[in-house]
Design a protein around this motif. Structure first.
Motif, PDB file in Angstrom:
ATOM      1  N   ALA A  81       0.831  -1.211   0.000  1.00 54.82           N
ATOM      2  CA  ALA A  81       0.000   0.000   0.000  1.00 54.82           C
ATOM      3  C   ALA A  81       0.866   1.261   0.000  1.00 54.82           C
ATOM      4  O   ALA A  81       0.584   2.209  -0.743  1.00 54.82           O
ATOM      5  N   LEU A  82       1.900   1.259   0.805  1.00 58.43           N
ATOM      6  CA  LEU A  82       2.779   2.437   0.842  1.00 58.43           C
ATOM      7  C   LEU A  82       3.497   2.626  -0.484  1.00 58.43           C
ATOM      8  O   LEU A  82       3.638   3.752  -0.960  1.00 58.43           O
ATOM      9  N   GLY A  83       3.920   1.540  -1.118  1.00 58.20           N
ATOM     10  CA  GLY A  83       4.561   1.626  -2.428  1.00 58.20           C
ATOM     11  C   GLY A  83       3.603   2.160  -3.476  1.00 58.20           C
ATOM     12  O   GLY A  83       3.968   2.986  -4.315  1.00 58.20           O
ATOM     13  N   ALA A  84       2.357   1.707  -3.437  1.00 60.18           N
ATOM     14  CA  ALA A  84       1.355   2.193  -4.402  1.00 60.18           C
ATOM     15  C   ALA A  84       1.071   3.675  -4.178  1.00 60.18           C
ATOM     16  O   ALA A  84       0.914   4.435  -5.132  1.00 60.18           O
ATOM     17  N   LEU A  85       1.015   4.091  -2.935  1.00 61.77           N
ATOM     18  CA  LEU A  85       0.749   5.498  -2.631  1.00 61.77           C
ATOM     19  C   LEU A  85       1.919   6.379  -3.058  1.00 61.77           C
ATOM     20  O   LEU A  85       1.722   7.451  -3.640  1.00 61.77           O
ATOM     21  N   ASP A  86       3.125   5.916  -2.807  1.00 58.47           N
ATOM     22  CA  ASP A  86       4.319   6.721  -3.090  1.00 58.47           C
ATOM     23  C   ASP A  86       4.687   6.784  -4.559  1.00 58.47           C
ATOM     24  O   ASP A  86       5.317   7.744  -4.998  1.00 58.47           O
ATOM     25  N   ASN A  87       4.317   5.770  -5.329  1.00 63.99           N
ATOM     26  CA  ASN A  87       4.770   5.686  -6.720  1.00 63.99           C
ATOM     27  C   ASN A  87       3.734   6.095  -7.744  1.00 63.99           C
ATOM     28  O   ASN A  87       3.936   5.893  -8.935  1.00 63.99           O
ATOM     29  N   ASN A  88       2.612   6.664  -7.288  1.00 72.69           N
ATOM     30  CA  ASN A  88       1.541   7.017  -8.204  1.00 72.69           C
ATOM     31  C   ASN A  88       0.924   8.348  -7.811  1.00 72.69           C
ATOM     32  O   ASN A  88       1.237   8.904  -6.767  1.00 72.69           O
ATOM     33  N   ASP A  89       0.031   8.842  -8.647  1.00 68.80           N
ATOM     34  CA  ASP A  89      -0.663  10.099  -8.373  1.00 68.80           C
ATOM     35  C   ASP A  89      -1.975   9.793  -7.658  1.00 68.80           C
ATOM     36  O   ASP A  89      -3.056   9.954  -8.202  1.00 68.80           O
ATOM     37  N   ALA A  90      -1.851   9.300  -6.429  1.00 70.85           N
ATOM     38  CA  ALA A  90      -3.014   8.883  -5.661  1.00 70.85           C
ATOM     39  C   ALA A  90      -2.900   9.427  -4.239  1.00 70.85           C
ATOM     40  O   ALA A  90      -1.794   9.678  -3.751  1.00 70.85           O
ATOM     41  N   ASN A  91      -4.050   9.591  -3.593  1.00 70.96           N
ATOM     42  CA  ASN A  91      -4.030   9.947  -2.176  1.00 70.96           C
ATOM     43  C   ASN A  91      -4.685   8.859  -1.325  1.00 70.96           C
ATOM     44  O   ASN A  91      -4.815   9.007  -0.118  1.00 70.96           O
ATOM     45  N   VAL A  92      -5.090   7.774  -1.953  1.00 70.73           N
ATOM     46  CA  VAL A  92      -5.510   6.564  -1.240  1.00 70.73           C
ATOM     47  C   VAL A  92      -4.989   5.357  -2.021  1.00 70.73           C
ATOM     48  O   VAL A  92      -5.028   5.340  -3.249  1.00 70.73           O
ATOM     49  N   ALA A  93      -4.472   4.402  -1.277  1.00 67.88           N
ATOM     50  CA  ALA A  93      -4.011   3.158  -1.894  1.00 67.88           C
ATOM     51  C   ALA A  93      -4.590   1.994  -1.108  1.00 67.88           C
ATOM     52  O   ALA A  93      -4.639   2.022   0.127  1.00 67.88           O
ATOM     53  N   VAL A  94      -5.033   0.998  -1.831  1.00 70.50           N
ATOM     54  CA  VAL A  94      -5.580  -0.212  -1.232  1.00 70.50           C
ATOM     55  C   VAL A  94      -4.740  -1.376  -1.732  1.00 70.50           C
ATOM     56  O   VAL A  94      -4.481  -1.491  -2.933  1.00 70.50           O
ATOM     57  N   ALA A  95      -4.310  -2.224  -0.802  1.00 70.82           N
ATOM     58  CA  ALA A  95      -3.476  -3.372  -1.171  1.00 70.82           C
ATOM     59  C   ALA A  95      -4.014  -4.634  -0.515  1.00 70.82           C
ATOM     60  O   ALA A  95      -4.652  -4.574   0.542  1.00 70.82           O
ATOM     61  N   ASN A  96      -3.743  -5.758  -1.150  1.00 67.72           N
ATOM     62  CA  ASN A  96      -4.070  -7.036  -0.531  1.00 67.72           C
ATOM     63  C   ASN A  96      -3.131  -8.116  -1.027  1.00 67.72           C
ATOM     64  O   ASN A  96      -2.554  -8.020  -2.109  1.00 67.72           O
TER      65      ASN A  96
END
Length: 171
Positions: A81-96
């Motif tokens: 989730a932190l990688g998705a948030l940090d590497n994209n233009d997003a302010n919410v990331a959901v991971a599973n």
């Protein structure tokens, strides 16, 4: 469909742009949301990352975390989730990450899914994780996990807005 419409409206209302980092759901979270007309303005990207190498390459998940905690762990979903948030233009990331089936893996039962939700708000990052177990066949587990991941966005975002969520520095 009602759940997906509510989530889409919530994301738009709160100007949230989502990135997903999905292992066992393989893109189903973002696909389910994208089935709602107009939801595209709330989606930045969806990453399906099954292998440890893909998790590391695209999301900077540490091989040490994967080895010490396992692929199906809250620690791995947290880094996803932190990688998705940090590497994209997003302010919410959901991971599973989890075991959809058909067989248990490394002693972890089928239906076990570890989730993480990361939010960027007021220049701070907030993160919540949890593990759930779903029943059904492989695709039933995947769909239930995708809907669960989306369903909890308003709850956890509400905790961020209320000041009740731990920032990454506090987690």
């Amino acid at each position: 469909m009602e759940l997906l419409e509510k989530i889409s409206e919530y994301l738009k209302k709160h100007e949230l742009k989502m990135a997903t980092a999905e292992s066992c759901t393989a893109g189903l979270i973002v696909s389910e949301l994208a089935s709602i007309p107009g939801s595209g303005q709330s989606i930045d990207c969806g990453l399906a990352v099954y292998s440890p190498e893909a998790k590391n390459r695209y999301l900077a998940v540490s091989f040490d975390t994967i080895e010490s905690c396992g692929l199906t762990s809250e620690a791995t979903s947290r880094e996803m989730a932190l990688g998705a948030l940090d590497n994209n233009d997003a302010n919410v990331a959901v991971a599973n990450t989890g075991i959809a089936g058909p067989e248990p893996h490394d002693g972890i039962p089928v239906g076990t899914v570890c989730f993480a939700w990361a939010f960027r708000h007021n220049q701070k990052t907030y993160l919540m994780t949890e593990t759930q177990r779903f029943s059904g066949d492989r695709n039933q587990v995947r769909l239930a996990a995708a809907h669960y991941a989306l369903e909890l966005i308003p709850k956890y975002h509400g905790e961020v807005l209320a000041g009740n969520a731990p920032s990454v520095d506090e987690a």
